[in-house]
Design an enzyme around this catalytic site. Structure first.
Site, PDB file in Angstrom:
ATOM      1  N   THR A   1      19.567  17.233   4.984  1.00 13.72           N
ATOM      2  CA  THR A   1      18.854  17.122   3.698  1.00 13.72           C
ATOM      3  C   THR A   1      19.549  18.049   2.708  1.00 13.72           C
ATOM      4  OG1 THR A   1      16.811  16.611   4.850  1.00 13.72           O
ATOM      5  CG2 THR A   1      16.606  17.355   2.572  1.00 13.72           C
TER       6      THR A   1
ATOM      7  N   ARG B   1       6.337  22.371  -8.082  1.00 14.58           N
ATOM      8  CA  ARG B   1       5.247  21.408  -7.844  1.00 14.58           C
ATOM      9  C   ARG B   1       3.940  21.994  -8.381  1.00 14.58           C
ATOM     10  NH1 ARG B   1       6.889  19.129  -2.507  1.00 14.58           N
ATOM     11  NH2 ARG B   1       9.117  18.781  -2.775  1.00 14.58           N
TER      12      ARG B   1
ATOM     13  N   HIS C   1      14.676  12.106  -3.392  1.00 13.70           N
ATOM     14  CA  HIS C   1      13.637  12.775  -2.599  1.00 13.70           C
ATOM     15  C   HIS C   1      12.239  12.294  -3.026  1.00 13.70           C
ATOM     16  CE1 HIS C   1      13.723  16.446   0.156  1.00 13.70           C
ATOM     17  NE2 HIS C   1      12.425  16.214   0.068  1.00 13.70           N
TER      18      HIS C   1
ATOM     19  N   ARG D   1       8.505  -0.062  -2.012  1.00 13.40           N
ATOM     20  CA  ARG D   1       7.200  -0.381  -1.442  1.00 13.40           C
ATOM     21  C   ARG D   1       7.063  -1.818  -0.962  1.00 13.40           C
ATOM     22  NH1 ARG D   1       7.422   4.224  -1.408  1.00 13.40           N
ATOM     23  NH2 ARG D   1       6.163   5.776  -2.490  1.00 13.40           N
TER      24      ARG D   1
ATOM     25  N   ARG E   1       5.973   7.983   1.664  1.00 10.72           N
ATOM     26  CA  ARG E   1       4.539   8.210   1.506  1.00 10.72           C
ATOM     27  C   ARG E   1       3.626   7.158   2.143  1.00 10.72           C
ATOM     28  NH1 ARG E   1       7.169   9.784  -3.179  1.00 10.72           N
ATOM     29  NH2 ARG E   1       6.724  11.855  -4.017  1.00 10.72           N
TER      30      ARG E   1
HETATM   31  C1  LIG Z   1       4.986  14.681   2.177  1.00  8.55           C
HETATM   32  C2  LIG Z   1       6.483  14.546   2.119  1.00  8.55           C
HETATM   33  C3  LIG Z   1       7.276  15.440   2.810  1.00  8.55           C
HETATM   34  C4  LIG Z   1       8.671  15.294   2.798  1.00  8.55           C
HETATM   35  N1  LIG Z   1       9.436  16.141   3.556  1.00  8.55           N
HETATM   36  C5  LIG Z   1      10.772  15.911   3.650  1.00  8.55           C
HETATM   37  C6  LIG Z   1      11.556  16.689   4.537  1.00  8.55           C
HETATM   38  O1  LIG Z   1      11.066  17.573   5.234  1.00  8.55           O
HETATM   39  N2  LIG Z   1      12.903  16.412   4.615  1.00  8.55           N
HETATM   40  C7  LIG Z   1      13.472  15.416   3.853  1.00  8.55           C
HETATM   41  O2  LIG Z   1      14.681  15.192   3.948  1.00  8.55           O
HETATM   42  N3  LIG Z   1      12.740  14.680   3.006  1.00  8.55           N
HETATM   43  C8  LIG Z   1      11.410  14.884   2.899  1.00  8.55           C
HETATM   44  N4  LIG Z   1      10.651  14.098   2.080  1.00  8.55           N
HETATM   45  C9  LIG Z   1      11.310  13.034   1.286  1.00  8.55           C
HETATM   46  C10 LIG Z   1      11.365  11.727   2.079  1.00  8.55           C
HETATM   47  O3  LIG Z   1      12.194  11.835   3.196  1.00  8.55           O
HETATM   48  C11 LIG Z   1      11.872  10.559   1.225  1.00  8.55           C
HETATM   49  O4  LIG Z   1      13.118  10.901   0.665  1.00  8.55           O
HETATM   50  C12 LIG Z   1      10.904  10.170   0.112  1.00  8.55           C
HETATM   51  O5  LIG Z   1       9.564  10.340   0.510  1.00  8.55           O
HETATM   52  C13 LIG Z   1      11.119   8.715  -0.265  1.00  8.55           C
HETATM   53  O6  LIG Z   1      10.303   8.347  -1.329  1.00  8.55           O
HETATM   54  P1  LIG Z   1       8.922   7.536  -1.173  1.00  8.55           P
HETATM   55  O7  LIG Z   1       7.913   8.496  -0.608  1.00  8.55           O
HETATM   56  O8  LIG Z   1       8.626   7.162  -2.581  1.00  8.55           O
HETATM   57  O9  LIG Z   1       9.160   6.348  -0.272  1.00  8.55           O
HETATM   58  C14 LIG Z   1       9.261  14.244   2.052  1.00  8.55           C
HETATM   59  C15 LIG Z   1       8.450  13.358   1.354  1.00  8.55           C
HETATM   60  C16 LIG Z   1       7.079  13.485   1.388  1.00  8.55           C
HETATM   61  C17 LIG Z   1       6.237  12.487   0.651  1.00  8.55           C
END
Ligand SMILES: Cc1cc2nc3c(=O)[nH]c(=O)nc-3n(C[C@H](O)[C@H](O)[C@H](O)COP(=O)(O)O)c2cc1C
Length: 387
Positions: A163, A172, A285, A319, A339
Site C-alpha cells: 500500500t 478525516r 484509496h 459498485r 466498502r
Molecule cells: C474501512 C476501510 C479500511 C481500509 N483499509 C485499507 C488498508 O488497510 N490498506 C489498504 O491498502 N487499503 C485500505 N482501504 C482502501 C481499500 O483497499 C480500497 O482501496 C477502497 O476501499 C476502494 O474503494 P471503495 O471502498 O469505494 O470500493 C480501506 C478502505 C476502507 C473503506
C-alpha cells in the site's frame, strides 16, 4: 419485520443498498469510519461522477450464449474479475469480518486481500483461504521488511500488495467529529453511540471482545501486536520515509507476485514496471487519502499505455456490473471493491457476503451479454465514451 441480517440477505438488490442498511444499524463512529473520506470527501463524489460519465457502445447479434466472466490473475484462475479490497480494522466493524470475507471469497472463487491493519492475525487467514493475498504497510527498515515478508510467506500468501499511498495518515474530520480515533479513546459520547446500537454492540463489539480479548492490530510488525488502545498504533497510519528504494527491497526478497497499490500517475506506473512489479492497483484509496485526487478511470488509459506486461487492477467507487465492465474495457484486468463488502460483513456475515458477490456476478453476466461480449478479454475491444 426482517432483521438486519435477513435484510442484508433478502432485501438488498445491489451493492449500493448495503450502505443505507449499515447506516441504520452501525454506531455513527463505526459507520463514519467506513463511509468517510479525506477533507471534504470530494474525491469520493468525483469517483462516482467519473464512472457515471463513461458511456458504453454495445454490439448486437453476437452469440453470447457461452458468456464467461472468468479471469486469470498472477497465474491463478478466478470465477469473476472483481475481488475484496484490503480493509483495516474490519473485525471491529463486523463479527469476525476478515474470516467471513476470506471464506466467502474462497467459496465464490474470487480473490481476497487481507490488510496489514487487520485485527485477525494473518496466519489465521492463511488457513481460511490458502494462497490469498496480503496488503502491507511496511516499516521502512531492512530487517523489519525481511522478517515481515518471511511471516507473510510462511502463512502461505501468494501475492504481496504494497500500500503505497499512505505516506502519512490523511485528514478525516468525520472520524474526529464522530469520536472514532486510532488509538481508540473511550469517551462518554462514544459509549452512548455504541449503546444506542445494540445490534452492533452484541453481534460485533461483545463477540469480538469475547473471541479475541482486547482487539490488536496484528499484521503490521513481525512480532508486536499493539492493542487498538495503545499509542504505538498511531505510527501505523503511514511511514513518511518509505520510498522506491524500500519497494525494491521488497521486490528482491518476495518470491510471489508483487503489486503496488495506490498508483495514479503514469510516471509512477512506469517506475513500478521498471523495478519489476508484477502489477499495480490504480487507486485513490476510495477517496480516503488525498482529497481532490484524480479518479482512477480518468488516468487508466494512459497508465495502460506504459504498463508493459504488468497486471492492472483498479478500485475506488466501483459498485455495479457496468462499473466493472467500464474498468475492464478501459484496460484493467480486475477491480477491487471495498466498502460494500464490509457493510455486508457487518450486517449479515458470510451469507450476506455471498449474496453481495452473487448480485455483482449476476449484473456482470447480464451486462456482458448486453454488451455483446462472451469473455472479459473481448471487453478491451469495446468502446467506452466519456461524455
Ligand atoms: C474501512 C476501510 C479500511 C481500509 N483499509 C485499507 C488498508 O488497510 N490498506 C489498504 O491498502 N487499503 C485500505 N482501504 C482502501 C481499500 O483497499 C480500497 O482501496 C477502497 O476501499 C476502494 O474503494 P471503495 O471502498 O469505494 O470500493 C480501506 C478502505 C476502507 C473503506
Amino acid at each position: 419485520m426482517l432483521t438486519p441480517r435477513r435484510s442484508a440477505e433478502k432485501a438488498v438488490f445491489n451493492l449500493n443498498e448495503f450502505e443505507n442498511l449499515a447506516r441504520r444499524y452501525l454506531p455513527r463512529a463505526i459507520f463514519g469510519y467506513v463511509q468517510g473520506g479525506a477533507d471534504d470527501g470530494s474525491t469520493i463524489a468525483h469517483n462516482r461522477r467519473a464512472l457515471d460519465r463513461l458511456r458504453m457502445v454495445p454490439r448486437v447479434l453476437r452469440d453470447v450464449s457461452s458468456c464467461s466472466q472468468q479471469v486469470t490473475l498472477f497465474g491463478q484462475g478466478f470465477a469473476s474479475p472483481f475481488m475484496i479490497a484490503p480493509m483495516g480494522a474490519s473485525a471491529i466493524i463486523g463479527p469476525d469480518a476478515d474470516n467471513a470475507m476470506a471464506r466467502a471469497a474462497r467459496s465464490a472463487r474470487i480473490p481476497y486481500i487481507l490488510s496489514a491493519n487487520a485485527i485477525t492475525p494473518l496466519e489465521e487467514i492463511g488457513r481460511t483461504y490458502p494462497g490469498c493475498w496480503f496488503a502491507g504497510y511496511q516499516k521502512p527498515d531492512e530487517s523489519n521488511i525481511e522478517r515481515m515478508l518471511g511471516r507473510v510467506a510462511d502463512a502461505g500468501f501468494s501475492a504481496y500488495f504494497l500500500t503505497a499511498d499512505v505516506a502519512v495518515g490523511s485528514n478525516r474530520e468525520n472520524n474526529r467529529r464522530n469520536g472514532y480515533t486510532m488509538p481508540f479513546r473511550p469517551t462518554a459520547r462514544l459509549a452512548l453511540d455504541l449503546m444506542r446500537h445494540p445490534f452492533w454492540l452484541y453481534r460485533t463489539g461483545w463477540k469480538t471482545f469475547r473471541q479475541r480479548g482486547m482487539p490488536r492490530i496484528s499484521n503490521i510488525d513481525p512480532v508486536a501486536r499493539p492493542s487498538i488502545f495503545s499509542r504505538e498504533i498511531s505510527a501505523v497510519t503511514g511511514y513518511a520515509q518509505f520510498s522506491w528504494k524500500h519497494a525494491e527491497m521488497i521486490r528482491r526478497r518476495w518470491k510471489g507476485a508483487f503489486v503496488i497499490k495506490g498508483i495514479l500517475s503514469p510516471e509512477d506506473a512506469r517506475l513500478a514496471r521498471e523495478m519489476g512489479a508484477d502489477g499495480i492497483v490504480v487507486s485513490n484509496h476510495g477517496g480516503r487519502q488525498l482529497d481532490c485526487a484524480v479518479s482512477p478511470v480518468e488516468t487508466l488509459a494512459r497508465i495502460r499505455d506504459v504498463s508493459g506486461g504488468m497486471t492492472l487492477l483498479v478500485d475506488s467507487g466501483f459498485r455495479r456490473g457496468t462499473d466493472i465492465i467500464k474498468g475492464l474495457a478501459m484496460g484493467a484486468d480486475g477491480v477491487l471493491i471495498g466498502r460494500p463488502f464490509l457493510y455486508a460483513a457487518a450486517l449479515g456475515g458470510e451469507p450476506a457476503l455471498r449474496h453481495a458477490i452473487n448480485l455483482l456476478q449476476r449484473e456482470i453476466h447480464t451486462d456482458m451479454c448486453l454488451m455483446g461480449v462472451a469473455d472479459c478479454h473481448s471487453l478491451r475491444e469495446q468502446t467506452v465514451i466519456s461524455e
